[in-house]
Design an enzyme around this catalytic site. Structure first.
Site, PDB file in Angstrom:
ATOM      1  N   TRP A 201     -12.633  22.852  11.518  1.00 28.43           N
ATOM      2  CA  TRP A 201     -12.428  21.899  10.600  1.00 28.43           C
ATOM      3  C   TRP A 201     -13.485  21.845   9.605  1.00 28.43           C
ATOM      4  CZ3 TRP A 201     -11.077  16.686  13.425  1.00 28.43           C
ATOM      5  CH2 TRP A 201      -9.911  16.756  14.085  1.00 28.43           C
TER       6      TRP A 201
ATOM      7  N   LYS B  51      -8.054  22.796   7.748  1.00 23.45           N
ATOM      8  CA  LYS B  51      -8.101  23.476   9.130  1.00 23.45           C
ATOM      9  C   LYS B  51      -8.231  24.991   8.579  1.00 23.45           C
ATOM     10  CE  LYS B  51      -5.594  19.564  11.307  1.00 23.45           C
ATOM     11  NZ  LYS B  51      -5.605  18.991   9.691  1.00 23.45           N
TER      12      LYS B  51
ATOM     13  N   THR C 132       0.908  -1.148  -0.110  1.00 21.31           N
ATOM     14  CA  THR C 132      -0.181  -0.030  -0.007  1.00 21.31           C
ATOM     15  C   THR C 132       0.935   1.333   0.146  1.00 21.31           C
ATOM     16  OG1 THR C 132      -1.663   1.317   1.154  1.00 21.31           O
ATOM     17  CG2 THR C 132      -0.157  -0.184   2.561  1.00 21.31           C
TER      18      THR C 132
ATOM     19  N   GLU D  49      -5.153  -2.152   5.304  1.00 19.14           N
ATOM     20  CA  GLU D  49      -4.585  -2.985   6.206  1.00 19.14           C
ATOM     21  C   GLU D  49      -6.040  -3.921   7.052  1.00 19.14           C
ATOM     22  OE1 GLU D  49      -1.934   0.645   5.666  1.00 19.14           O
ATOM     23  OE2 GLU D  49      -3.963   0.243   5.370  1.00 19.14           O
TER      24      GLU D  49
END
Length: 550
Positions: A450, A445, A188, A335
């Protein structure tokens, strides 16, 4: 550790190991004559699939492959790939599914890092391997995969795949061994450094498969793969085992269609000709399918499509629904093997109109059985599941990679605190539905607030003139960061920055977003950069924009 009562097994009791061979042996019991199809080139039965896997096991053994060795695979999605999914790990070897979309330098790195012993390669990838052969430190030989006449090559080829199989017996006694033996490895790519090796054991792949059978087949609110479905992957088989679905499909004995190299018109033709009912892909591939000439006038109403890899924008979902396609969202990462969550609709929600269902269908979904998932703050403390509070998604499940190959430090970071850290920011509502808000590295940000790039992308995508969109944060002297949107317009409709700013004001007025969330800059382009697995490459977009700004 809690003390529990243990009763030891009777002498001679068989301790059944969870091995991939059990998935194969179960599958042929149901529909022995069901078909495996390779594009317009080949079709055969499950009975033949089992025979060919045994022949391949003999070929690999004759080529010197032993338990613990690593076999690399470079091919388009094919029946051969499916055969390797089983034969290689079933003899105790490790299957390395090579990412054919990496650069030559990265392919060389991953093959050396995985310590590949034997390579199976389609003719199309012989030039790549000839280029890097001198740098491969562990490879001892190659098996050539040809759809037609084998091409000439300077590589030390053991033989051509079909010829070797035809000369090998169709019997092989697959051994038992430790279920924790490594079965597969792939790589990956991250934001920095070399690709990381992700590996899975037989036990993990079997448990992931069994969980997916229940998740995809048992619930009326998630009816993706039943015994009468026809399955065609549109996620490369080198990428997390095509999300593990080939193992599921083989266990269930359903018809499987492998399309070879992805070409949108070919995919649509195979959908029609083979009566495909279930596929999975990333949103960018879905957009390519819907925009190709073969899609015009095609009835997609029987096609169930699971979307993952990146967020499914409402605009894209609406376009797909307009063709009759049934879209669902899934969530996971390399994963995690990968499936963690999928869209689940309650009976009352299934009775709603598709327009009402779509906002639910694009949410990340409900965790699958045996998946423990929560969100935490920067200190690792649990965040409320109120649908509003946000935190990093962390997870535990029986099939998560236990680390990165030959990289214990990165593995320790991944498993900090005993939970696998996804790097995704999300919220969970009272019903337990997860909604991914952004990657930690992609959250914008601005002025201490956010902004979710995914939320902005979903809103912008609803504009009829927008074909696709990507939003990233770019540096701003006053606010730290401000959003920038990269937009691909539909061919028949054109817009400019003022049009989109005015359009987004309606979402400011109704409270969906704040005014400062409207992108500071819109770039109108012909295409949006993609990664090797078809995801939007926001890292490259940011890098290119910074370079352009000097």
């Amino acid at each position: 550790m809690v003390k529990t009562k243990i009763i030891f097994p009777s002498p001679g009791a068989y301790e059944y190991p969870l091995l991939i061979k059990s998935l194969l042996l179960s599958g042929q019991r149901y529909e022995t004559e069901q078909e495996i199809v390779y594009a317009d080139k080949l079709r055969y039965s499950y009975r033949t699939l089992n025979e060919r896997i045994r022949q391949l096991a003999n070929v690999l053994t004759a080529a010197g492959v032993k338990a613990g060795d690593t076999v690399a695979m470079l091919d388009w999605d094919s029946h051969r790939y499916l055969e390797c999914f089983f034969a290689v790990p079933m003899i105790g070897a490790v299957l390395h599914t090579v990412n054919i979309r990496l650069s030559a330098e990265q392919v060389l790195y991953t093959m050396n890092h995985a310590q590949d012993d034997l390579v199976l390669a389609h003719d199309d990838f012989l030039p790549l391997l000839e280029q890097i052969h001198g740098g491969l430190t562990t490879v001892k030989g190659y098996i050539q995969l040809s759809d037609e006449t084998a091409k000439a090559t300077t590589l030390p080829v053991v033989g051509e795949y079909e010829q070797l199989l035809s000369q090998s017996p169709a019997t092989y006694d697959f051994p038992d061994f430790d279920e924790n033996s490594v079965a597969t490895v792939f790589y990956t790519t991250g934001t920095t450094g070399n690709p990381k090796g992700v590996f899975f054991s037989h036990r993990q792949l079997v448990l992931h498969t069994l969980s997916m059978v229940g998740t995809f087949s048992a619930y009326q609110g998630l009816p993706l793969l039943r015994s009468d479905d026809v399955y065609m992957p549109i996620t490369p088989m080198f990428h997390v085992h095509a999300w593990g679905v080939p193992y599921v499909a083989t266990l269930m004995g359903v018809k499987q269609v492998y399309p070879g190299r992805y070409e949108p018109n070919t995919l649509v033709r195979l959908y029609r000709q083979e009566k495909v009912t279930f596929s999975h892909c990333v949103p960018t591939i879905l957009q390519m399918i819907m925009g190709c000439p073969e899609a015009a006038g095609t009835d997609f109403s029987r096609w169930k499509m699971l979307l993952g890899g990146s967020a499914l924008a409402l605009g894209t979902a609406s376009q797909a629904a307009a063709t009759g396609m049934q879209v669902f969202s899934g969530y996971g990462m390399s994963e995690t093997c990968p499936v963690l969550c999928a869209t689940y609709l309650r009976a009352s929600e299934l009775e709603q109109s598709m327009e009402e269902q779509l906002p639910l269908r694009i949410k990340t979904g409900v965790p699958a059985a045996m998946v423990d998932l929560k969100i935490v703050d920067a200190c690792g403390k649990d965040v409320l599941h109120d649908g509003e509070s946000m935190g990093e998604v962390v997870v535990r499940a029986p099939w998560l990679t236990q680390g990165y190959l030959h990289d214990p430090e990165k593995g320790a970071e991944l498993w900090d605190g005993g939970w696998l850290h996804t790097g995704d920011i999300g919220s969970i509502n009272a019903r337990g539905v997860l909604e991914i808000k952004d990657r930690i590295k992609d959250v914008i940000k601005t002025g201490g607030e956010w902004i979710s790039s995914l939320e902005l992308e979903s809103l912008i995508s609803k504009h009829p003139a927008v074909m696709s969109v990507a939003v990233v944060g770019i540096p701003d002297l006053q606010w730290g960061e401000r959003p920038m949107a990269m937009v691909v317009c539909t061919p028949s409709l054109q817009i400019n920055q003022a049009n989109l700013e005015d359009y987004l004001m309606q979402f400011v007025d109704n409270g969906s977003i704040n005014k400062w969330a409207i992108p500071k800059k819109f770039l109108f382009v012909d295409d949006i950069p993609k990664t090797s697995v078809g995801k939007v490459d926001k890292k490259l977009i940011r890098k290119t924009e910074l370079a352009a700004r000097g």
